[in-house]
Scaffold this motif. Sequence first.
Motif, PDB file in Angstrom:
ATOM      1  N   SER A  83       0.790  -1.343  -0.163  1.00 51.68           N
ATOM      2  CA  SER A  83       0.004   0.058  -0.110  1.00 51.68           C
ATOM      3  C   SER A  83       0.849   1.165   0.202  1.00 51.68           C
ATOM      4  CB  SER A  83      -0.949   0.258   1.001  1.00 51.68           C
ATOM      5  OG  SER A  83      -1.950  -0.790   1.297  1.00 51.68           O
ATOM      6  N   SER A  84       1.903   1.376  -0.636  1.00 47.32           N
ATOM      7  CA  SER A  84       2.764   2.297  -0.524  1.00 47.32           C
ATOM      8  C   SER A  84       3.488   2.398  -1.788  1.00 47.32           C
ATOM      9  CB  SER A  84       3.902   2.317   0.465  1.00 47.32           C
ATOM     10  OG  SER A  84       4.957   3.308   0.480  1.00 47.32           O
ATOM     11  N   SER A  85       3.241   3.552  -2.806  1.00 49.98           N
ATOM     12  CA  SER A  85       3.765   4.037  -3.927  1.00 49.98           C
ATOM     13  C   SER A  85       5.394   4.292  -3.559  1.00 49.98           C
ATOM     14  CB  SER A  85       3.449   5.190  -4.700  1.00 49.98           C
ATOM     15  OG  SER A  85       2.082   5.231  -4.537  1.00 49.98           O
ATOM     16  N   THR A 100      -5.825   7.257  -5.994  1.00 46.75           N
ATOM     17  CA  THR A 100      -6.281   8.034  -5.178  1.00 46.75           C
ATOM     18  C   THR A 100      -7.164   9.042  -5.375  1.00 46.75           C
ATOM     19  OG1 THR A 100      -3.963   7.387  -3.976  1.00 46.75           O
ATOM     20  CG2 THR A 100      -5.340   9.417  -3.098  1.00 46.75           C
ATOM     21  N   ALA A 102       0.778  11.866   0.625  1.00 45.89           N
ATOM     22  CA  ALA A 102       1.927  11.314   0.768  1.00 45.89           C
ATOM     23  C   ALA A 102       1.790   9.914   0.379  1.00 45.89           C
ATOM     24  CB  ALA A 102       2.478  11.445   2.313  1.00 45.89           C
ATOM     25  N   ALA A 103       2.848   9.206  -0.344  1.00 47.90           N
ATOM     26  CA  ALA A 103       2.928   7.912  -0.993  1.00 47.90           C
ATOM     27  C   ALA A 103       2.896   6.592   0.080  1.00 47.90           C
ATOM     28  CB  ALA A 103       3.968   7.860  -2.027  1.00 47.90           C
ATOM     29  N   VAL A 104       2.234   6.801   1.058  1.00 43.21           N
ATOM     30  CA  VAL A 104       2.136   5.951   2.207  1.00 43.21           C
ATOM     31  C   VAL A 104       0.780   5.313   2.477  1.00 43.21           C
ATOM     32  CG1 VAL A 104       4.396   6.871   3.365  1.00 43.21           C
ATOM     33  CG2 VAL A 104       2.010   7.708   3.838  1.00 43.21           C
ATOM     34  N   PRO A 105       0.862   4.199   3.081  1.00 38.65           N
ATOM     35  CA  PRO A 105      -0.546   3.653   3.461  1.00 38.65           C
ATOM     36  C   PRO A 105      -1.469   4.478   4.041  1.00 38.65           C
ATOM     37  CG  PRO A 105       1.291   2.112   4.166  1.00 38.65           C
ATOM     38  CD  PRO A 105       1.907   3.516   3.697  1.00 38.65           C
ATOM     39  N   GLY A 106      -2.847   4.759   3.796  1.00 41.56           N
ATOM     40  CA  GLY A 106      -3.623   5.596   4.127  1.00 41.56           C
ATOM     41  C   GLY A 106      -3.748   7.064   3.848  1.00 41.56           C
ATOM     42  N   ALA A 107      -2.815   7.447   3.195  1.00 39.92           N
ATOM     43  CA  ALA A 107      -2.542   8.824   3.349  1.00 39.92           C
ATOM     44  C   ALA A 107      -3.776   9.566   2.413  1.00 39.92           C
ATOM     45  CB  ALA A 107      -1.389   9.309   2.393  1.00 39.92           C
ATOM     46  N   GLY A 108      -4.239   8.677   1.349  1.00 42.52           N
ATOM     47  CA  GLY A 108      -5.333   9.151   0.577  1.00 42.52           C
ATOM     48  C   GLY A 108      -6.784   9.702   1.572  1.00 42.52           C
ATOM     49  N   ASP A 133      -6.933   0.934  -0.234  1.00 47.25           N
ATOM     50  CA  ASP A 133      -5.638   1.543  -0.562  1.00 47.25           C
ATOM     51  C   ASP A 133      -4.894   0.662  -1.148  1.00 47.25           C
ATOM     52  OD1 ASP A 133      -3.582   2.970   0.058  1.00 47.25           O
ATOM     53  OD2 ASP A 133      -3.522   2.750   2.148  1.00 47.25           O
ATOM     54  N   ARG A 187      -5.754   1.046  -4.847  1.00 48.49           N
ATOM     55  CA  ARG A 187      -5.648   2.294  -5.464  1.00 48.49           C
ATOM     56  C   ARG A 187      -3.892   2.672  -5.620  1.00 48.49           C
ATOM     57  NH1 ARG A 187      -8.098   4.392  -0.144  1.00 48.49           N
ATOM     58  NH2 ARG A 187      -6.192   5.438   0.868  1.00 48.49           N
ATOM     59  N   THR A 188      -3.285   2.040  -4.684  1.00 46.50           N
ATOM     60  CA  THR A 188      -1.753   1.909  -4.964  1.00 46.50           C
ATOM     61  C   THR A 188      -1.144   1.200  -6.266  1.00 46.50           C
ATOM     62  OG1 THR A 188      -1.877   1.875  -2.501  1.00 46.50           O
ATOM     63  CG2 THR A 188       0.437   1.686  -3.867  1.00 46.50           C
ATOM     64  N   ASN A 192      -2.044   3.635  -8.846  1.00 47.40           N
ATOM     65  CA  ASN A 192      -0.940   4.704  -8.658  1.00 47.40           C
ATOM     66  C   ASN A 192       0.176   4.488  -9.369  1.00 47.40           C
ATOM     67  OD1 ASN A 192      -2.932   6.153  -7.222  1.00 47.40           O
ATOM     68  ND2 ASN A 192      -1.776   6.008  -5.267  1.00 47.40           N
TER      69      ASN A 192
HETATM   70  N1  ASP Z   1      -1.202   4.568  -0.338  1.00 49.06           N
HETATM   71  C1  ASP Z   1      -1.283   5.207  -1.460  1.00 49.06           C
HETATM   72  C2  ASP Z   1       0.010   5.128  -2.154  1.00 49.06           C
HETATM   73  O1  ASP Z   1       0.974   5.206  -1.646  1.00 49.06           O
HETATM   74  C3  ASP Z   1      -1.966   6.695  -1.115  1.00 49.06           C
HETATM   75  C4  ASP Z   1      -3.177   6.405  -0.716  1.00 49.06           C
HETATM   76  O2  ASP Z   1      -4.162   6.421  -1.618  1.00 49.06           O
HETATM   77  O3  ASP Z   1      -3.385   6.520   0.736  1.00 49.06           O
HETATM   78  O4  ASP Z   1       0.151   5.511  -3.227  1.00 49.06           O
END
Ligand code: ASP
Length: 441
Positions: free
Chosen positions: A283-285, A322, A361-367, A400, A403-404, A407
């Motif tokens: 879950s992290s780009s 996202t 941010a490209a991290v889990p749950g940021a969306g 998430d 969607r990652t 992304n």
């Molecule tokens: N987890 C997504 C990403 O890292 C961002 C998000 O949609 O929460 O690309």
Amino acid sequence: MKKLELHWKILIGMLLGLVFGYAMTQIGGGKDFVNDWIKPFGTIFVKLLKLIAIPLILASLIKGISDLKDISKFRNIGLRTIGIYICTTIVAIVLGLVLVNVLQPGNGISEETIAKLTDTYANDSGVTSKLEEAVRQKSAGPLQFLEDMVPENALAAMTNNKLMLQVIFFTIFMGISMLLIGEKKAKPLKKFFDSLNYVVLKMVDLIMLSAPYAVFALLATVVVSSGDPELLLALLKYAGVVVLGLFLMIVFYCTVVSVFTKKNPFWFLKQISPAQLLAFSTSSSAATLPVTMERVEEHIGVDKEVSSFVLPVGATINMDGTSLYQGVAAVFISQALGFDLTLSDQLIIVLTALLASIGTAAVPGAGMVMLVIVLEAVGFPAEKLAIGLALIFAVDRPLDMCRTVVNITGDATVSMVVAKSVGKLGKPHVENWDDNYDAVK
Ligand code: ASP
């Protein structure tokens, strides 16, 4: 026997992780076992990927710019990249809005389910922490993102993965200055970064050896930490709309690849699949970036001069999955809570979700944090925000993950299109971790 391809190995690891995680939820103490003995292996893997992200950006972007030998070419690539990123993101948001307006997933949801979701999640730390984070982000002025892009200390920026855009800024600045001092004077530095680049790509190959085991750990952990299955089912229609939209985005990318680069889209998906599977599992780009870069350069044949800029920038500012999700979620919440959205509200969603995708941010749950900002932009009552987020929280993690995938697929697609448009889409040149092993073992 023919060796099993990497994406199959990863897929098998993922399936076994799902089954194992599910089995552990049925056994007393199984959840603790996974958290104590399995989860750390997934965490270590993600840490290893993050560990090499900054050195990789630094080495490959400097190599990319200095190989270009020409600042105008860089400007050309830069402008095309940003322009195409904006277009694909708008396509994603509009697609999401059309689907959610036509399929209306929020209208079928009962009062009872809303009450249950609110009771379960409105005061959950997952939801409240997202609201707090959104308040922090919102207090920023309109040009804050530009300010944030410029580091005041290059070394400090390099010590923080969250400051990737600052590192990109510094690296581009340095690369352009290297071009300006001329090839002869820049040679020692260029050689250093070229060599660093080879080393970091080899580190990616080595880390990927453990990917099938790591995804097992990551998915088993996701399964044991997921919420009440009954609530997940109640949100099936909403989740279905998001997943349908994300799927259509993949179809859109395949069409773009086929039309603009004349490559077979199935070949493209196969080459990029290990990165997609990792995006799904982590879950992290940002954590997936090193693998995305390796696949796009070595397995698809995009020249480093393009990929070294397009991919790191994309990982931080281009999030089509996202933004699609933000459009769908904002309208779903409004439908479920009876908050009317006019056409101009929906246009505001397009604009804010576009900006939010840059700021996410490209991290889990940021969306989900940026979703709060989208909701506030259309005048959603502040006191209902926690209820709104509670409605979608139960399915946020699986969405998430999906969607990652979109992304990073969007970033890879745009890198191919930009590369093709500037004549930098070449032949794949795959390197394996053990190409030089016999000489050193
Ligand atoms: N987890 C997504 C990403 O890292 C961002 C998000 O949609 O929460 O690309």
